[in-house]
Design a protein around this motif. Structure first.
Motif, PDB file in Angstrom:
ATOM      1  N   HIS A  58       8.284   8.354 -16.900  1.00  0.00           N
ATOM      2  CA  HIS A  58       8.451   7.102 -16.160  1.00  0.00           C
ATOM      3  C   HIS A  58       7.180   6.756 -15.382  1.00  0.00           C
ATOM      4  O   HIS A  58       6.806   5.587 -15.304  1.00  0.00           O
ATOM      5  CB  HIS A  58       9.658   7.188 -15.227  1.00  0.00           C
ATOM      6  N   LEU A  59       6.526   7.757 -14.829  1.00  0.00           N
ATOM      7  CA  LEU A  59       5.252   7.520 -14.138  1.00  0.00           C
ATOM      8  C   LEU A  59       4.219   6.973 -15.114  1.00  0.00           C
ATOM      9  O   LEU A  59       3.452   6.069 -14.778  1.00  0.00           O
ATOM     10  CB  LEU A  59       4.742   8.799 -13.478  1.00  0.00           C
ATOM     11  N   ALA A  60       4.208   7.505 -16.324  1.00  0.00           N
ATOM     12  CA  ALA A  60       3.267   7.026 -17.345  1.00  0.00           C
ATOM     13  C   ALA A  60       3.520   5.548 -17.669  1.00  0.00           C
ATOM     14  O   ALA A  60       2.573   4.776 -17.843  1.00  0.00           O
ATOM     15  CB  ALA A  60       3.379   7.874 -18.607  1.00  0.00           C
ATOM     16  N   LYS A  61       4.789   5.141 -17.713  1.00  0.00           N
ATOM     17  CA  LYS A  61       5.099   3.737 -17.981  1.00  0.00           C
ATOM     18  C   LYS A  61       4.657   2.836 -16.829  1.00  0.00           C
ATOM     19  O   LYS A  61       4.125   1.750 -17.044  1.00  0.00           O
ATOM     20  CB  LYS A  61       6.588   3.565 -18.250  1.00  0.00           C
ATOM     21  N   LEU A  62       4.865   3.300 -15.599  1.00  0.00           N
ATOM     22  CA  LEU A  62       4.411   2.524 -14.440  1.00  0.00           C
ATOM     23  C   LEU A  62       2.889   2.438 -14.400  1.00  0.00           C
ATOM     24  O   LEU A  62       2.317   1.409 -14.050  1.00  0.00           O
ATOM     25  CB  LEU A  62       4.947   3.143 -13.147  1.00  0.00           C
ATOM     26  N   LYS A  63       2.249   3.517 -14.789  1.00  0.00           N
ATOM     27  CA  LYS A  63       0.781   3.538 -14.826  1.00  0.00           C
ATOM     28  C   LYS A  63       0.261   2.609 -15.925  1.00  0.00           C
ATOM     29  O   LYS A  63      -0.675   1.843 -15.711  1.00  0.00           O
ATOM     30  CB  LYS A  63       0.289   4.968 -15.045  1.00  0.00           C
ATOM     31  N   ALA A  64       0.886   2.647 -17.098  1.00  0.00           N
ATOM     32  CA  ALA A  64       0.482   1.780 -18.210  1.00  0.00           C
ATOM     33  C   ALA A  64       0.672   0.300 -17.861  1.00  0.00           C
ATOM     34  O   ALA A  64      -0.095  -0.548 -18.325  1.00  0.00           O
ATOM     35  CB  ALA A  64       1.273   2.129 -19.457  1.00  0.00           C
ATOM     36  N   ALA A  65       1.657   0.015 -17.025  1.00  0.00           N
ATOM     37  CA  ALA A  65       1.906  -1.367 -16.599  1.00  0.00           C
ATOM     38  C   ALA A  65       0.951  -1.800 -15.495  1.00  0.00           C
ATOM     39  O   ALA A  65       0.972  -2.952 -15.072  1.00  0.00           O
ATOM     40  CB  ALA A  65       3.354  -1.517 -16.117  1.00  0.00           C
ATOM     41  N   GLY A  66       0.111  -0.889 -15.022  1.00  0.00           N
ATOM     42  CA  GLY A  66      -0.865  -1.226 -13.987  1.00  0.00           C
ATOM     43  C   GLY A  66      -0.289  -1.270 -12.588  1.00  0.00           C
ATOM     44  O   GLY A  66      -0.890  -1.855 -11.694  1.00  0.00           O
TER      45      GLY A  66
END
Length: 103
Positions: A58-66
């Motif tokens: 989930h952190l990776a998705k938030l990071k990918a979304a900027g």
């Protein structure tokens, strides 16, 4: 597709942030970051009682979304909002969502 003549990029950027937050675990993560600032994956494990690998995804998705960024300090990565504007936007949403819940 709807075109917003005033500032289409702003609407698109904000919509993308809202889409990325549209999961209970990610909503809990950004709420925790609003309250506590910079945190590690381990600090967020109690958010919804998920495994570290799930929280990391989930952190990776938030990071990918900027929305967030990670900074390595020793063996840990500390996550925080990418910038103050994003933090304020999300904090306003979190405040509104949870204002009457006591959470």
């Amino acid at each position: 597709m709807i075109v917003y003549k005033t500032n289409p990029k702003l609407f698109i950027d904000k919509a993308n942030i809202l889409k990325a937050m549209a999961h209970p675990q990610r909503l809990c993560i950004v709420k925790t970051l609003c309250e506590k600032g910079s945190l590690t994956v381990t600090d967020m494990l109690d958010c919804m009682d998920e495994a570290q690998s799930t929280v990391s995804q989930h952190l990776a998705k938030l990071k990918a979304a900027g929305i967030i960024t990670g900074a390595r300090k020793g063996t840990n990565i500390f996550y925080s909002f990418r910038d103050e504007e994003t933090r304020k936007f999300i904090q306003g949403i979190i405040r509104e969502i949870f204002s009457d819940t006591g959470i």
